[in-house]
Design a protein around this motif. Structure first.
Motif, mmCIF file in Angstrom:
data_model
loop_
_atom_site.group_PDB
_atom_site.id
_atom_site.type_symbol
_atom_site.label_atom_id
_atom_site.label_comp_id
_atom_site.label_asym_id
_atom_site.label_seq_id
_atom_site.Cartn_x
_atom_site.Cartn_y
_atom_site.Cartn_z
ATOM 1 N N ASN A 7 66.229 45.867 60.516
ATOM 2 C CA ASN A 7 66.943 47.053 60.048
ATOM 3 C C ASN A 7 67.044 48.085 61.171
ATOM 4 O OD1 ASN A 7 67.399 49.693 58.649
ATOM 5 N ND2 ASN A 7 67.265 48.389 56.827
ATOM 6 N N LYS A 9 64.511 50.984 61.321
ATOM 7 C CA LYS A 9 63.132 50.517 61.193
ATOM 8 C C LYS A 9 62.100 51.580 61.572
ATOM 9 C CE LYS A 9 60.135 46.691 62.621
ATOM 10 N NZ LYS A 9 60.082 45.371 63.293
ATOM 11 N N VAL A 31 68.643 52.462 52.830
ATOM 12 C CA VAL A 31 69.087 51.669 53.984
ATOM 13 C C VAL A 31 68.689 50.187 53.847
ATOM 14 C CG1 VAL A 31 69.039 53.631 55.559
ATOM 15 C CG2 VAL A 31 66.980 52.239 55.279
ATOM 16 N N GLY A 32 68.100 49.814 52.729
ATOM 17 C CA GLY A 32 67.745 48.405 52.579
ATOM 18 C C GLY A 32 66.882 48.135 51.354
ATOM 19 N N ASP A 67 64.084 39.891 52.646
ATOM 20 C CA ASP A 67 65.049 40.960 52.872
ATOM 21 C C ASP A 67 66.326 40.624 52.112
ATOM 22 O OD1 ASP A 67 66.814 42.876 53.762
ATOM 23 O OD2 ASP A 67 66.172 42.769 55.846
ATOM 24 N N THR A 126 68.801 42.877 51.550
ATOM 25 C CA THR A 126 69.755 43.959 51.825
ATOM 26 C C THR A 126 71.184 43.455 51.921
ATOM 27 O OG1 THR A 126 68.040 45.143 53.063
ATOM 28 C CG2 THR A 126 70.326 45.843 53.398
ATOM 29 N N ASN A 127 71.401 42.391 52.663
ATOM 30 C CA ASN A 127 72.758 41.904 52.911
ATOM 31 C C ASN A 127 73.202 40.802 51.958
ATOM 32 O OD1 ASN A 127 73.104 43.616 55.194
ATOM 33 N ND2 ASN A 127 71.876 42.193 56.417
#
Length: 359
Positions: free
Chosen positions: A47, A50, A81-82, A95, A97-98
């Motif tokens: 990220n 981070k 942000v995530g 993760d 996030t995407n």
């Protein structure tokens, strides 16, 4: 001989077990947030934020915890942000996030994993019982009556109190420090007893409790003071003052506005309905007298014998005037680290909040 060997083996096993137990570390709840943040940052997450981001538990059950990653662009605004997931069963940090369907499997430090389990999964039961994240409004909201104080949690064994205590402990574990605590939550702790249809009440000891628990600086409580004035919560106003709140011209203006509002309500003389104003419960005069006295008592206190009045909110900014320690000043704005003030000579500029006291 076999019997002797068996005894020796048992002795060794028990000794090792004892050594292992001696190494267990008891983790305090206020450390859990720092452990969680370290767990994320020391992983191989890519990220871009981070080194600036913070983390909080968004949702949790007995096997998984969803983490929200965020950064703050000022005191109150948060930007997500995530998102990550801690999978206890598979021992994975994911993760999402995407791509929530195809998350990235992150590498993490195994030593910290054990601490995460201790902090967030130790008390979950074997039935995979859902344990949602506790919100402040689950404890205090516009429909609750919390007459018991923080001290009552130690001795009051009523069901409603013990249930509240359990929720509070979970909330504080999930919101371990000020970074994960929204100061706006304190608005739920401000009472208003001047209206006929009062639907909720909270023991004012809880306002003091959360200010102390999260070590909230008084300069971040301006909105809470404003609400306490408008709702005529004299006890809340006193608590804020006792926590070194510096009264500013803004607060005095709010007092003046509220006093005019009260006069209008009294003039309307509504004796029934939800808008009726209880004159006997009004505390506006007591609040006004207290705040005016504190406003007039604002002075400079500096061990050097003086402090600098600066043009801007910077220690390198131009010095407009040297103000002697003990001199009375008028605080115009008490938000942030640098207060806007006016000296007795009429000059306006900024002085760091640490140099201003009210006695």
């Amino acid at each position: 001989m076999k019997y002797i060997l068996l005894l020796i083996s048992l002795f060794i096993i028990n000794s090792c077990k004892g050594q292992k137990e001696d190494k267990l570390i008891i983790i305090k709840k206020h450390d859990c947030h720092d452990i969680l943040k370290e767990f994320v940052i020391t992983s191989n997450i890519t990220n871009p934020f981070k080194n600036k981001m913070d983390v909080e538990i968004e949702d949790i059950d007995s096997n998984k915890a969803t983490l929200k990653l965020f950064v703050k662009d000022n005191i109150t605004n948060e930007n997500t942000v995530g998102w990550l997931v801690i999978d206890k069963k598979q021992q994975k940090l994911l993760d999402i996030t995407n791509d929530i369907e195809h998350p990235q499997n992150l590498i993490y430090k195994k030593k910290i994993w054990e601490n995460i389990m201790e902090c967030y999964f130790k008390n979950t039961n074997k039935k995979n019982h859902k344990m949602n994240a506790i919100k402040f409004s689950d404890l205090f909201n516009e429909g609750t009556n919390i007459e018991f104080s923080p001290n009552d949690l130690k001795t009051d064994n009523r069901r409603e109190v013990t249930d509240f205590k359990n929720k509070l402990e979970l909330y504080e574990k999930q919101h371990a420090d000020l970074a994960s605590f929204d100061i706006k939550n304190l608005s739920y702790l401000i009472n208003n007893e001047t209206f006929f249809d009062l639907q909720y009440y909270t023991n004012s000891g809880w306002l003091q409790y959360f200010i102390k628990t999260y070590k909230i600086d008084s300069s971040r409580l301006t909105d809470i003071m404003s609400l306490a004035i408008k709702q005529e919560d004299f006890i809340a106003v006193k608590i804020l003052i006792e926590n070194n709140y510096i009264v500013s011209k803004k607060d005095i203006d709010i007092i003046s506005y509220t006093e005019n509002e009260v006069k209008e309500k009294i003039k309307e003389n509504k004796t029934d309905g939800y808008e009726s104003y209880l004159i006997s419960n009004s505390k506006i005069n007591m609040i006004s007298n207290l705040l005016l006295a504190k406003f007039k008592a604002n002075k400079i206190q500096d061990s050097d014998g003086y402090t600098n009045l600066r043009k801007d909110k910077l220690v390198t900014s131009e010095v407009l005037q040297k103000v002697k320690s003990g001199e009375t000043i008028e605080v115009l704005d008490n938000s942030g680290d640098w207060f806007l003030v006016k000296t007795k000579e009429g000059k306006e500029g900024y002085i760091h909040k640490s140099r201003i006291k009210s006695k």
